[in-house]
Write a protein that holds these residues in place. Structure first.
Motif, PDB file in Angstrom:
ATOM      1  N   ARG A  11      -3.573  -3.070  -9.254  1.00 24.47           N
ATOM      2  CA  ARG A  11      -2.921  -4.292  -8.660  1.00 24.47           C
ATOM      3  C   ARG A  11      -2.857  -5.452  -9.571  1.00 24.47           C
ATOM      4  O   ARG A  11      -1.862  -6.140  -9.479  1.00 24.47           O
ATOM      5  CB  ARG A  11      -3.732  -4.558  -7.295  1.00 24.47           C
TER       6      ARG A  11
ATOM      7  N   ASP B 200      -6.378   7.147  -2.404  1.00 28.23           N
ATOM      8  CA  ASP B 200      -7.351   7.041  -1.082  1.00 28.23           C
ATOM      9  C   ASP B 200      -6.693   8.473  -0.400  1.00 28.23           C
ATOM     10  O   ASP B 200      -7.827   8.998   0.074  1.00 28.23           O
ATOM     11  CB  ASP B 200      -6.409   6.067   0.019  1.00 28.23           C
TER      12      ASP B 200
ATOM     13  N   ARG C  70      -1.212  -6.005   0.136  1.00 26.95           N
ATOM     14  CA  ARG C  70      -1.901  -4.888   0.116  1.00 26.95           C
ATOM     15  C   ARG C  70      -3.267  -4.755   0.287  1.00 26.95           C
ATOM     16  O   ARG C  70      -4.041  -4.627  -0.587  1.00 26.95           O
ATOM     17  CB  ARG C  70      -1.515  -4.261  -1.286  1.00 26.95           C
ATOM     18  N   ASN C  71      -3.788  -4.988   1.446  1.00 31.61           N
ATOM     19  CA  ASN C  71      -4.913  -4.965   1.973  1.00 31.61           C
ATOM     20  C   ASN C  71      -6.089  -5.361   0.892  1.00 31.61           C
ATOM     21  O   ASN C  71      -6.953  -4.540   0.254  1.00 31.61           O
ATOM     22  CB  ASN C  71      -5.390  -3.741   2.653  1.00 31.61           C
ATOM     23  N   THR C  72      -5.641  -6.406   0.194  1.00 35.81           N
ATOM     24  CA  THR C  72      -6.486  -6.820  -0.964  1.00 35.81           C
ATOM     25  C   THR C  72      -7.608  -8.089  -0.886  1.00 35.81           C
ATOM     26  O   THR C  72      -7.016  -9.021  -0.325  1.00 35.81           O
ATOM     27  CB  THR C  72      -5.378  -7.284  -2.116  1.00 35.81           C
ATOM     28  N   THR C  73      -8.822  -7.967  -1.237  1.00 34.29           N
ATOM     29  CA  THR C  73      -9.761  -8.598  -0.956  1.00 34.29           C
ATOM     30  C   THR C  73      -9.782  -9.732  -1.893  1.00 34.29           C
ATOM     31  O   THR C  73      -9.746  -9.714  -3.092  1.00 34.29           O
ATOM     32  CB  THR C  73     -11.166  -7.967  -0.808  1.00 34.29           C
TER      33      THR C  73
ATOM     34  N   ASN D 104       1.038  -1.169  -0.067  1.00 37.64           N
ATOM     35  CA  ASN D 104       0.040  -0.057   0.134  1.00 37.64           C
ATOM     36  C   ASN D 104       0.841   1.177  -0.021  1.00 37.64           C
ATOM     37  O   ASN D 104       1.838   1.187   0.724  1.00 37.64           O
ATOM     38  CB  ASN D 104      -0.944  -0.117   1.139  1.00 37.64           C
TER      39      ASN D 104
ATOM     40  N   GLN E 246     -12.938   4.924  -3.100  1.00 37.23           N
ATOM     41  CA  GLN E 246     -11.802   4.862  -4.101  1.00 37.23           C
ATOM     42  C   GLN E 246     -11.979   3.878  -5.261  1.00 37.23           C
ATOM     43  O   GLN E 246     -12.589   2.758  -5.075  1.00 37.23           O
ATOM     44  CB  GLN E 246     -10.356   4.507  -3.311  1.00 37.23           C
TER      45      GLN E 246
ATOM     46  N   THR F 142     -11.775  -0.560  -6.418  1.00 36.65           N
ATOM     47  CA  THR F 142     -11.707  -1.406  -5.090  1.00 36.65           C
ATOM     48  C   THR F 142     -13.004  -2.268  -5.122  1.00 36.65           C
ATOM     49  O   THR F 142     -13.908  -1.917  -5.631  1.00 36.65           O
ATOM     50  CB  THR F 142     -11.748  -0.427  -3.896  1.00 36.65           C
ATOM     51  N   THR F 143     -13.051  -3.322  -4.033  1.00 37.87           N
ATOM     52  CA  THR F 143     -14.214  -4.005  -3.828  1.00 37.87           C
ATOM     53  C   THR F 143     -15.083  -2.883  -3.238  1.00 37.87           C
ATOM     54  O   THR F 143     -16.318  -3.157  -3.414  1.00 37.87           O
ATOM     55  CB  THR F 143     -13.972  -5.257  -2.977  1.00 37.87           C
TER      56      THR F 143
ATOM     57  N   THR G 269     -15.046   2.697   3.308  1.00 38.93           N
ATOM     58  CA  THR G 269     -13.781   1.652   2.627  1.00 38.93           C
ATOM     59  C   THR G 269     -13.929   0.485   3.839  1.00 38.93           C
ATOM     60  O   THR G 269     -14.834   0.361   4.748  1.00 38.93           O
ATOM     61  CB  THR G 269     -12.414   2.481   3.127  1.00 38.93           C
ATOM     62  N   ASP G 270     -12.862  -0.417   3.929  1.00 39.48           N
ATOM     63  CA  ASP G 270     -12.661  -1.504   4.723  1.00 39.48           C
ATOM     64  C   ASP G 270     -12.563  -0.960   6.212  1.00 39.48           C
ATOM     65  O   ASP G 270     -12.036  -0.104   6.244  1.00 39.48           O
ATOM     66  CB  ASP G 270     -11.561  -2.449   4.420  1.00 39.48           C
TER      67      ASP G 270
ATOM     68  N   ARG H 124     -11.010 -11.938  -9.163  1.00 40.40           N
ATOM     69  CA  ARG H 124      -9.532 -11.450  -9.029  1.00 40.40           C
ATOM     70  C   ARG H 124      -8.940 -12.745  -9.275  1.00 40.40           C
ATOM     71  O   ARG H 124      -7.936 -12.858  -9.951  1.00 40.40           O
ATOM     72  CB  ARG H 124      -9.407 -10.878  -7.742  1.00 40.40           C
TER      73      ARG H 124
HETATM   74  N1  LIG Z   1      -9.992  -4.342   0.260  1.00 42.00           N
HETATM   75  C1  LIG Z   1     -10.404  -3.469  -0.844  1.00 42.00           C
HETATM   76  C2  LIG Z   1      -9.946  -2.277  -0.887  1.00 42.00           C
HETATM   77  C3  LIG Z   1      -8.272  -2.058  -0.883  1.00 42.00           C
HETATM   78  C4  LIG Z   1      -7.990  -0.783  -0.929  1.00 42.00           C
HETATM   79  O1  LIG Z   1      -7.413  -0.049  -1.817  1.00 42.00           O
HETATM   80  N2  LIG Z   1      -8.440   0.506   0.146  1.00 42.00           N
HETATM   81  C5  LIG Z   1      -8.236   1.717   0.066  1.00 42.00           C
HETATM   82  C6  LIG Z   1      -8.571   2.503   1.429  1.00 42.00           C
HETATM   83  S1  LIG Z   1      -8.529   1.942   2.906  1.00 42.00           S
HETATM   84  C7  LIG Z   1      -6.343   1.882   0.226  1.00 42.00           C
HETATM   85  O2  LIG Z   1      -5.773   0.983   0.844  1.00 42.00           O
HETATM   86  N3  LIG Z   1      -6.208   2.950  -0.374  1.00 42.00           N
HETATM   87  C8  LIG Z   1      -4.701   3.293  -0.327  1.00 42.00           C
HETATM   88  C9  LIG Z   1      -4.188   4.037  -1.554  1.00 42.00           C
HETATM   89  O3  LIG Z   1      -4.513   3.902  -2.513  1.00 42.00           O
HETATM   90  O4  LIG Z   1      -3.438   4.873  -1.014  1.00 42.00           O
HETATM   91  C10 LIG Z   1      -9.794  -4.084  -2.246  1.00 42.00           C
HETATM   92  O5  LIG Z   1      -9.194  -5.165  -2.128  1.00 42.00           O
HETATM   93  O6  LIG Z   1     -10.597  -3.635  -3.244  1.00 42.00           O
END
Ligand SMILES: N[C@@H](CCC(=O)N[C@@H](CS)C(=O)NCC(=O)O)C(=O)O
Length: 336
Positions: free
Chosen positions: A86, A176, A100-103, A39, A148, A151-152, A193-194, A108
């Motif tokens: 991604r 974000d 990267r906090n990815t669902t 991230n 954003q 994203t999911t 968001t999450d 996907r």
């Molecule tokens: N878990 C979701 C959302 C992941 C996501 O990208 N969340 C945003 C909002 S918290 C983020 O991390 N953004 C960071 C950025 O792009 O700087 C996904 O996989 O699509």
């Protein structure tokens, strides 16, 4: 002659394919560092500190892989990746793994991102200004919501409003920072968001206490590492790195006691730490691979507490991310 030439070129093409697709682990070893897609900046998950050193729960998974391979958690380069880029960046080979906090979702995965597991069970929520005086996301009919792109989150938002026959005005941004700034400046009634991200992003707002997180969690967001589909050995290295972190927690092996634990009589601990058995070599690693991980980053619970837990600025309860022995969903197969 032509047949031989054709066969030869076919064989060459085949070996080129297998050389390209085989051995991410060997490529990482030869390069001398892991490249982890991360991230750009999400407190608790991946954020450079004042010295520019990346910290976070996702970052620790990357460092754990580097520790398992190199016995050095710093042999990792973090490549910041925007949400919508991604899949293409993973496919391009610029990174070895995306954490990267990815669902984890079906599309996907069929699209080429192969998820190795879940390092954080999450779900999507909403934050609004307290002065809006609403106590439920079901009262957001007609609201403008900052979200954003790629994203999911964006998809779940539309589903939720449609399912509840509410009118939505989505306000979409590609990063974000832009999304949060827009919400903070009053451009939208709500930001979504999450839930983990809500806790982290709230800290960025000009007056965090002026906002309230609504109670509804509208989706399942199992966040985890993903790799390309063509390399089973590499998949297993990434997958078992997380399992090592979990097994260590379950067995009470910590960063502080791991050396002492080398003398343990517990067969599960002896196998985890490579004192007994021959488990690491099957992954293409050394038998002390998990010892290296725990020594470098601690166990999953330690990483959780340090980065996102109640003692951290983010203050997230273990909840679904507790071990299965504590009523949570984090469960690792045994090392044997
Ligand atoms: N878990 C979701 C959302 C992941 C996501 O990208 N969340 C945003 C909002 S918290 C983020 O991390 N953004 C960071 C950025 O792009 O700087 C996904 O996989 O699509």
């Amino acid at each position: 002659m032509r047949t031989i030439a054709t066969l030869l070129s076919a064989a060459l093409a085949l070996s080129a394919v297998s050389a390209a697709s085989a051995g991410t682990l060997d490529q990482v070893k030869a390069r001398g560092e892991l490249i982890c897609g991360s991230n750009p900046g999400l407190a608790g998950f991946a954020l450079p500190d004042d010295q520019g050193v990346y910290k976070g729960l996702d970052v620790d998974e990357c460092r754990a892989i580097a520790a398992a391979i190199f016995n050095d958690p710093n042999k990792v380069k973090f490549l910041p990746i925007n949400a919508k880029d991604r899949p293409t960046i993973l496919a391009s080979g610029q990174i070895d793994v995306l954490i990267r906090n990815t669902t984890w979702t079906l599309s996907r995965e069929t699209g080429g991102m192969f998820f190795t597991g879940v390092n954080f069970y999450d779900g999507q929520g909403f934050i609004v200004r307290k002065k809006l005086a609403i106590d439920s996301a079901l009262k957001l009919d007609g609201a403008s919501v900052c979200v954003q792109q790629g994203t999911t989150t964006e998809l779940n938002l539309a589903d939720f409003f449609r399912a509840h026959k509410m009118k939505l005005e989505p306000v979409v941004f590609s990063t974000d920072d832009e999304t949060v700034k827009a919400y903070d400046s009053g451009r939208c009634d709500a930001y979504t968001t999450d839930a983990s991200g809500l806790y982290a992003e709230r800290l960025k707002m000009s007056a965090p206490d002026d906002h309230v997180v609504l109670p509804e969690i509208i989706s399942k967001e199992p966040l985890g590492p993903s790799v390309r589909k063509d390399d089973v050995q590499w998949f297993q290295v990434v997958q078992w790195t997380h399992y090592a972190l979990l097994n260590a927690e379950e067995l009470g092996v910590t960063q502080a006691n791991v050396d002492e634990m080398l003398k343990s009589d517990n067969p599960s601990i002896r196998r985890l730490l490579g004192v007994e058995g021959d488990f690491g070599t099957g992954l293409g690693l050394t038998n002390d691979w998990a010892y290296r991980i725990i020594k470098a980053v601690g166990n999953y619970g330690e990483s959780f507490e340090r980065n996102v837990g109640m003692g951290s600025p983010i203050k997230i309860k273990r909840g679904l991310n507790a071990l299965w022995t504590q009523g949570g969903l984090q469960y690792a197969p045994p090392i044997r």
